[in-house]
Design an enzyme around this catalytic site. Structure first.
Site, PDB file in Angstrom:
ATOM      1  N   TRP A  12       0.833  -1.207   0.000  1.00 30.18           N
ATOM      2  CA  TRP A  12       0.000   0.000   0.000  1.00 30.18           C
ATOM      3  C   TRP A  12       0.864   1.252   0.000  1.00 30.18           C
ATOM      4  CZ3 TRP A  12      -2.260   2.052   5.189  1.00 30.18           C
ATOM      5  CH2 TRP A  12      -1.283   2.019   6.192  1.00 30.18           C
ATOM      6  N   ASP A  13       2.190   1.079  -0.223  1.00 33.39           N
ATOM      7  CA  ASP A  13       3.105   2.213  -0.068  1.00 33.39           C
ATOM      8  C   ASP A  13       2.810   3.353  -1.037  1.00 33.39           C
ATOM      9  OD1 ASP A  13       5.819   1.180   1.689  1.00 33.39           O
ATOM     10  OD2 ASP A  13       4.419  -0.305   0.944  1.00 33.39           O
TER      11      ASP A  13
ATOM     12  N   GLU B 151      -0.263  -4.296  12.163  1.00 32.01           N
ATOM     13  CA  GLU B 151       0.404  -5.531  11.737  1.00 32.01           C
ATOM     14  C   GLU B 151       0.847  -6.433  12.878  1.00 32.01           C
ATOM     15  OE1 GLU B 151       3.523  -4.477   8.939  1.00 32.01           O
ATOM     16  OE2 GLU B 151       2.118  -4.686   7.283  1.00 32.01           O
TER      17      GLU B 151
ATOM     18  N   LYS C  50       2.949  -1.894  16.303  1.00 32.02           N
ATOM     19  CA  LYS C  50       4.197  -1.771  15.552  1.00 32.02           C
ATOM     20  C   LYS C  50       4.346  -0.369  14.980  1.00 32.02           C
ATOM     21  CE  LYS C  50       6.346  -3.601  11.321  1.00 32.02           C
ATOM     22  NZ  LYS C  50       6.173  -4.546  10.199  1.00 32.02           N
ATOM     23  N   GLN C  51       3.217   0.207  14.533  1.00 32.12           N
ATOM     24  CA  GLN C  51       3.239   1.491  13.850  1.00 32.12           C
ATOM     25  C   GLN C  51       1.854   2.106  13.964  1.00 32.12           C
ATOM     26  OE1 GLN C  51       3.673   0.873   9.516  1.00 32.12           O
ATOM     27  NE2 GLN C  51       3.182  -1.274   9.907  1.00 32.12           N
TER      28      GLN C  51
END
Length: 790
Positions: free
Chosen positions: A345-346, A484, A604-605
């Protein structure tokens, strides 16, 4: 080192992979890592070359299972050029004494320069200077100039140039249990007295690849072959203090190229017609000068050097040449083999920057997604859903490429990978469609391919939503969010989480935006689309209902990451930091301990906070109002604080998103995270991952942080909307952009003053909206100077 160069002094094997990634040269068609030409792939060096969109699929035996993976292929190595004194070993920095070593990446010109002095014995040295380009004007060409200067001696120097087809995909240690032998049918030959060729094909995707190399030397060139290598040798007679120059010009073609009949013929013909090194340099420099002019960036801070490096790598991966290709956005650029070259999805972090500089590239990247719409519809059908379910990871043809297993290097165990449940990738594609059309004014795309993608993505979300009579709302179950870490509830037998807030809020936005687009279509086009897709008013009414009643969980006055998040345990963050130091990959630490991150309130983010990255405060509040929910500034600040203290930042995107969000929510802390985003690759903060390929999303995101984040720039309703956030550390900056057919529009913000210059043209004026409700129109050929509110 200057603001236009990136320089490394001294030779350090431990840093070689990192330097090779950051010194990669490319042109959007192919790229080559910055390895030294005399070094082969080993534990220190990795001279990979990758062409956009060239993948191959192999099956491997891993942990007792057959695992299928599609990889971006490491192509035959065009770099090799080694040298030695007669009867002596080949000189490399790992086998000989290095007196001096400097590698300089020239950003303005797209040139890589290296200077190395090898000691050859008492009072003798060989100075080697090389210049390298991957041609930005002709995307199929590359060049390597090598200058040898004898110091303290005269004598013979043997040189050997080669095209090497004996390469494998071996650039990521974690993947070494996987089959990396992607090339087969390697053949070599001679075209002319100074030109050799190599051709091969990929083992299953059957992409034919051809390279041709022309060697120019002051001494005669001898041609040979060495199994998988096409070899050219020459013996230089060096005189002390005088320089001998050897030039190598290479052409690369594949069977994916348009307007060719045979890659080998095309490569041989192209290299034969190419000029010499100096002649090729001129158009290469012109092409780079034009790119920098279109992407001009001016920041009054030391961050400018890093931003320029990031822009350099974005332009090398996604250049105007990309507009002619059927490729996506590889998460690690064309710089290495991490993530196997897959598309995630970057583009969510990349296209917003490209939209305002190279909209033709954005359009091509969205065409890539549209060509795979039917595959996404097939995936949804196979999952029992209507509409389009785009894959979390994809490669050549749009099928799901997410790995079934992943290796935890801490425990050495292969573990199930459930990240394919990140269906929010569809919302990211829809967001990019809308953002591109708003920035470019491309109604033709919006009314055709864009509307089709929005419709099918909305159909998937509507069919995924299940009404819960107990709470009187729709729910989306069994997904993963951007975090994630969490892929299941503690002790659950099946993976997936319910009502991930990010997923549900973005699905609401997609449904609402799609309804707006469909209602705004010209009636004949809307009728065509309805006939092709079976769309009727009843389905639109259902979307309207779902977009107002999707469930978003809350706890303790903050948005819950997912339903049940509040019941998870709190982690001993201080204890884990004390025991492990770097806990960015907390999931691996806990798994190695026999525990799981699924038990804890740990991310994680950014997950929930991604909402503050995608949407302005006003737009986000509007989405929540549509859902009948309140999201005032107080609730959002509490939400930001809650997750800020429970995030390990195990992704390079995390610092970027947090810096963006904190610029408005907690300004004093914003710069720390902005700095982390800027340092992500140059300092390799993820502990060795940059050597496997740069993090393209984070790089483009830092550019967009200056372009849209700090300016509050939105493109909507045919106007530019600005709501700047002055950070003390970055309060003065300027950039150019393309907007609705205006080229070279320049914005400059400095100490409460906005200056916008619109170059002369025959187009309409640009309308600018400011937060104090002022609206100004800047005519082509004029400069507007506006005082911003405090």
């Amino acid at each position: 080192m200057t603001e236009w160069t990136w320089e490394y002094n001294g030779y350090d094997p431990a840093d070689a992979r990192l330097r090779e990634s950051l010194c990669t040269l490319g042109n959007g068609y192919f790229a080559t890592r910055g390895a030294l030409a005399e070094c082969s792939a080993d534990e220190v060096h990795y001279p990979g070359t990758y062409a956009a969109g060239v993948y191959n699929r192999l099956t491997s035996q891993v942990a007792g299972r057959q695992v299928e993976n599609e990889d971006m292929v490491n192509l035959p190595n065009w770099l090799p050029l080694r040298f030695r004194l007669p009867e002596e070993p080949w000189l490399t920095p790992d086998t000989a004494t290095v007196l001096d070593h400097v590698v300089t990446l020239h950003l303005s010109s797209g040139l890589l320069e290296r200077r190395t002095r090898y000691r050859l014995g008492a009072g003798r040295a060989l100075l080697v200077r090389q210049l390298r380009f991957v041609h930005m004007a002709d995307p199929h060409l590359a060049g390597l100039r090598t200058e040898f200067t004898a110091e303290g001696f005269s004598g013979t120097l043997e040189t050997e140039a080669a095209l090497d087809g004996g390469v494998t995909n071996a650039g990521v240690p974690r993947y070494r249990d996987l089959d990396g032998r992607h090339l087969t049918h390697v053949l070599t030959g001679t075209a002319t007295a100074d030109t050799v060729w190599l051709r091969c094909r990929t083992r299953t995707s059957d992409v034919r690849i051809a390279l041709a190399a022309r060697l120019t030397s002051p001494a005669p060139v001898t041609i040979g072959d060495d199994r998988f290598r096409a070899v050219q040798t020459t013996r230089l007679e060096l005189a002390e203090g005088r320089t001998a120059t050897v030039d190598k010009i290479v052409a690369l073609h594949t069977s994916r190229d348009p307007a060719i009949s045979d890659p080998l013929h095309a490569a041989v013909d192209r290299v034969g017609r190419a000029g010499d090194f100096d002649a090729l340099l001129a158009p290469h420099l012109t092409a780079w000068a034009q790119l920098w002019r279109r992407a001009e960036l001016d920041v009054d801070d030391e961050a400018e050097r890093v931003l320029r490096l990031h822009l350099f790598h974005v332009l090398q991966t996604l250049s105007p040449h990309t507009a002619d290709l059927d490729v996506g956005v590889p998460a690690r650029g064309l710089h290495g083999e991490a993530y196997r070259g897959h598309v995630f999805w970057d583009e969510l972090f990349v296209l917003p920057y490209l939209n305002l500089h190279f909209p033709e590239v954005s359009r091509a990247l969205l065409h890539h997604r549209h060509r795979r719409l039917e595959r996404a519809r097939t995936a949804a059908w196979d999952a029992g859903r209507r509409g389009a379910m785009y894959p979390w990871q994809s490669g050549s043809d749009g099928r799901e490429e997410t790995q079934q297993l992943h290796l935890n290097p801490r425990s050495g165990r292969w573990l199930p990978d459930h990240s394919h449940l990140q269906h929010h990738v569809g919302s990211a594609i829809a967001y990019n469609v809308w953002q591109y059309c708003e920035a470019s004014g491309d109604e033709e795309f919006l009314h055709t391919k864009g509307a089709e993608m929005l419709l099918q993505i909305s159909r998937f979300w509507a069919d995924s939503a299940v009404f819960d009579d107990r709470i009187g709302r729709y729910r989306i179950k069994g997904v993963l969010g951007p975090d994630e870490y969490h892929d299941a509830y503690p002790d659950a037998d099946e993976p997936g989480l319910d009502d991930n807030a990010y997923t549900n809020v973005t699905a609401t936005w997609v449904l609402a935006r799609t309804l707006d687009v469909l209602r705004g279509l010209p009636e004949p086009r809307r009728r065509e689309l309805a006939e092709r897709t079976g769309l009727d008013e009843g389905e639109l009414e259902e979307w309207e209902d779902i977009s107002r009643l999707l469930h978003v969980p809350f706890h303790d006055g903050v948005i819950s990451q997912f339903e049940g998040y509040a019941e998870l345990a709190e982690l001993d963050w201080r204890g884990y930091r004390r025991r492990y130091g770097d806990i960015r990959r907390l999931d691996r630490i806990l798994e190695a301990e026999g525990d799981t991150v699924n038990r804890y309130q740990a991310s994680k983010q950014a997950d929930v906070l991604m909402l503050g990255y995608l949407f302005s405060p006003a737009e986000l509040q509007g989405v929540f109002r549509r859902l009948g929910l309140s999201l005032d500034e107080r609730i959002w600040r509490r939400t930001v604080d809650h997750y800020l203290h429970r995030t390990s930042h195990g992704s390079t995107l995390s610092g970027l998103v947090h810096g963006w969000v904190l610029a408005r929510a907690r300004r004093a802390d914003a710069w720390k995270f902005c700095q982390e985003a800027l340092q992500a690759d140059i300092a390799d903060i993820q502990g060795g991952t940059t050597g496997e390929g740069i993090h393209l999303g984070a790089m483009a995101g830092t550019l967009d942080l200056v372009q849209r984040g700090l300016t509050g720039l939105e493109t909507r309703g045919g106007a530019l909307w600005l709501d700047p956030v002055p950070l003390p550390e970055l309060s003065s900056y300027g950039f150019t952009l393309r907007y609705h057919g205006h080229w070279g529009v320049r914005l400059r913000l400095e100490r409460g003053l906005l200056e916008i210059t619109v170059p002369a043209s025959g187009r309409s004026p640009i309308e600018v909206h400011l937060p104090d409700r002022r609206t100004v129109r800047v005519e082509p050929g004029e400069t507007g100077r506006l005082t911003l509110p405090d």
